[in-house]
Design a protein around this motif. Structure first.
Motif, PDB file in Angstrom:
ATOM      1  N   PHE A  25      75.471  69.035  28.661  1.00  0.00           N
ATOM      2  CA  PHE A  25      76.434  69.176  29.557  1.00  0.00           C
ATOM      3  C   PHE A  25      76.072  70.516  30.399  1.00  0.00           C
ATOM      4  N   SER A  26      76.385  70.505  31.591  1.00  0.00           N
ATOM      5  CA  SER A  26      76.058  71.568  32.746  1.00  0.00           C
ATOM      6  C   SER A  26      77.448  72.133  33.271  1.00  0.00           C
ATOM      7  N   PHE A  27      77.274  73.542  33.279  1.00  0.00           N
ATOM      8  CA  PHE A  27      78.565  74.341  33.914  1.00  0.00           C
ATOM      9  C   PHE A  27      78.069  75.025  35.135  1.00  0.00           C
ATOM     10  N   HIS A  28      77.052  74.346  35.927  1.00  0.00           N
ATOM     11  CA  HIS A  28      76.934  74.696  37.519  1.00  0.00           C
ATOM     12  C   HIS A  28      78.194  74.523  38.046  1.00  0.00           C
ATOM     13  N   PRO A  29      78.511  75.268  39.154  1.00  0.00           N
ATOM     14  CA  PRO A  29      79.946  75.185  39.650  1.00  0.00           C
ATOM     15  C   PRO A  29      80.119  73.925  40.349  1.00  0.00           C
ATOM     16  N   VAL A  30      79.169  73.023  40.544  1.00  0.00           N
ATOM     17  CA  VAL A  30      79.517  71.838  41.224  1.00  0.00           C
ATOM     18  C   VAL A  30      80.079  70.882  40.102  1.00  0.00           C
ATOM     19  N   LYS A  31      79.951  71.148  38.907  1.00  0.00           N
ATOM     20  CA  LYS A  31      80.338  70.216  37.921  1.00  0.00           C
ATOM     21  C   LYS A  31      81.704  70.466  37.375  1.00  0.00           C
TER      22      LYS A  31
ATOM     23  N   LEU B 265      81.077  61.080  48.542  1.00  0.00           N
ATOM     24  CA  LEU B 265      82.044  61.608  49.413  1.00  0.00           C
ATOM     25  C   LEU B 265      82.910  62.684  48.484  1.00  0.00           C
ATOM     26  N   PRO B 266      83.420  63.479  49.255  1.00  0.00           N
ATOM     27  CA  PRO B 266      83.928  64.705  48.664  1.00  0.00           C
ATOM     28  C   PRO B 266      84.898  64.186  47.591  1.00  0.00           C
ATOM     29  N   MET B 267      84.698  64.957  46.539  1.00  0.00           N
ATOM     30  CA  MET B 267      85.149  64.829  45.055  1.00  0.00           C
ATOM     31  C   MET B 267      85.482  65.911  44.286  1.00  0.00           C
ATOM     32  N   PHE B 268      86.798  66.615  44.514  1.00  0.00           N
ATOM     33  CA  PHE B 268      86.823  67.781  43.555  1.00  0.00           C
ATOM     34  C   PHE B 268      88.364  67.991  43.502  1.00  0.00           C
TER      35      PHE B 268
ATOM     36  N   PRO C 172      83.329  70.197  51.768  1.00  0.00           N
ATOM     37  CA  PRO C 172      81.911  69.827  50.943  1.00  0.00           C
ATOM     38  C   PRO C 172      82.170  68.660  49.972  1.00  0.00           C
ATOM     39  N   TYR C 173      81.143  68.034  49.562  1.00  0.00           N
ATOM     40  CA  TYR C 173      81.283  67.108  48.511  1.00  0.00           C
ATOM     41  C   TYR C 173      81.754  67.553  47.006  1.00  0.00           C
ATOM     42  N   GLY C 174      81.468  68.630  46.834  1.00  0.00           N
ATOM     43  CA  GLY C 174      82.166  69.281  45.519  1.00  0.00           C
ATOM     44  C   GLY C 174      82.456  70.591  45.625  1.00  0.00           C
ATOM     45  N   ARG C 175      83.403  71.139  44.819  1.00  0.00           N
ATOM     46  CA  ARG C 175      83.775  72.766  45.009  1.00  0.00           C
ATOM     47  C   ARG C 175      84.214  73.166  43.523  1.00  0.00           C
ATOM     48  N   GLN C 176      83.753  74.523  43.028  1.00  0.00           N
ATOM     49  CA  GLN C 176      84.758  74.828  41.849  1.00  0.00           C
ATOM     50  C   GLN C 176      86.013  75.277  42.236  1.00  0.00           C
TER      51      GLN C 176
END
Ligand SMILES: *Cc1c(COP(=O)(O)O)cnc(C)c1O
Length: 389
Positions: A189-195, A366-369, A7-11
């Motif tokens: 700020f947001s603490f949504h899993p993608v952040k 692009l994927p970044m986590f 994915p592009y982001g992941r917790q």
């Protein structure tokens, strides 16, 4: 079938996070308990602000911030078209009007020049405030923005959802972290899993202003308070410690202790996550330096938090599909807010913001986590280069 699904982001949830949540589940408080204050304290220490107020999500943080700043019907606010729509919507919730200014084509953040241009031909007092966005993790230079804001009597609400830990260097050679309260009145700020920090849902407002902090505290919980009571009630001196007052029209925008427990644990890895994000970014930059791919500008003294790694390419749809076919789920951030049907109905149209629209035609994230593996990133790079060359 590809060997990967990226994915592009992941917790990143680890055993310590789970233990922290379980401990709170077994405690006396699932909400309105001690974890909230602990999270606020740790977060404000991390960001460098005097105060922090935990709320239900980033959108609630924006809405409460606008309310605390006194934004009212008929007032006007400026923001960027390249952001998640909540940055703009929050002003509409208060009955205010949203104006956009174009972005800088290299940093993709609000261009100070275009804000200047927008303000210059309006009478003083026409605009009430400005909501800059630290897009993709690139911190807005709030020192420069504050000069402009001072001149025109604007408040600054920094949407730092992408940028916990990011900083720029001011004219005194000091590192100014996003949300530190040095120049902006409030930051959210947001603490949504993608952040960067995941609470499931969650948000935070930071400030150095005690009055705003107190207002936010009350507005977060229905406008109800037990201190500084007015006591305009019959038998005022017969009221016990049950007594409370609703002094303002607030909301239930509280974070739960369960979410805060997760946030507290996640926050302990914020700095290492940020370093990892920067390593990943450097590797992408290095791999793309000799091909026709544009990356977000590097500016000396600026530490990018890299919520996203955006590149711009000639054939964005082609690359997007090519990556998908290989199990790489890139994303696009963002479709310009002013081109959303709702905003077009308000009068905005294609052609209003050429830099933002041109950016959108070519951008892909692009994927970044932090848990992206080296071999996964190699695979992403290989597939990008395969398409672009
Ligand atoms: C995620 C995000 C928001 C909204 O946060 P939620 O927690 O999803 O409500 C607002 N602004 C920006 C720039 C964001 O990325």
């Amino acid at each position: 079938m590809s060997q990967y699904s990226i994915p592009y982001g992941r917790q990143d949830i680890q055993q310590a996070d789970i233990d922290s949540v379980v401990e709170t589940l077994k405690s006396d408080f699932l909400t309105q308990g001690p974890k909230i204050h602990e999270f606020e304290k740790n977060f404000s220490e991390y960001i460098g602000s005097k105060y922090a107020v935990a709320v239900a999500n980033g959108t609630a943080a924006l809405h409460l911030s606008c309310l605390a700043l006194g934004l009212k019907h008929g007032e006007r606010v400026i923001t960027s078209p390249i952001t998640f729509s909540a940055s703009a919507n929050s002003a509409l919730y208060c009955g205010a009007e949203v104006f956009f200014a174009d972005i800088n084509p290299n940093t993709y953040t609000l261009s100070i020049e275009s804000v200047q241009k927008l303000i210059a031909n309006k009478p003083k007092g026409f605009f009430s405030g400005i909501i800059p966005v630290d897009f993709a993790g690139f911190p807005v230079n709030t020192e420069k923005l504050r000069e402009l804001a001072k001149e025109h009597d604007l408040w600054i609400l920094e949407d730092a959802c992408h940028a916990p830990g990011a900083y720029f260097t001011n004219s005194n050679n000091e590192k100014i972290k996003s949300g530190s309260g040095t120049y902006a009145d409030l930051a959210i700020f947001s603490f949504h899993p993608v952040k960067h920090i995941a609470c499931g849902e969650g948000g935070m407002i930071t400030t150095n202003d005690k009055k705003l902090y107190e207002k936010l505290n009350i507005l977060r919980t229905h406008g109800i308070t037990k201190s500084e009571l007015i006591k305009n009630i019959p038998n005022a001196n017969q009221q016990g410690s049950w007594y409370y007052e609703m002094q303002a029209l607030g909301y239930n925008y509280r974070l739960t202790d369960i979410q805060a427990a997760l946030g507290i644990s996640q926050l302990t890895r914020a700095e290492s996550g940020l370093e990892r994000r920067n390593n990943i970014a450097n590797r992408y930059r290095d791999a793309f330096k000799d091909v026709n791919i544009k990356c977000q500008r590097i500016i000396e003294g600026v530490y990018n938090a890299h919520h996203l790694f955006v590149i711009q390419v000639q054939n964005r749809l082609g690359l997007y599909n090519h990556l998908r076919e290989n199990g790489i789920f890139a994303q696009v951030h963002y479709i310009p807010v002013h081109l959303m049907p709702y905003y077009q109905d308000l009068g905005w149209k294609a052609g209003d913001f050429p830099n933002a629209e041109n950016y959108y035609e070519h951008c892909i994230s692009l994927p970044m986590f932090p848990t992206l593996k080296d071999e996964e990133q190699e695979f992403v790079i290989e597939k990008v280069l395969e398409f672009v060359n």
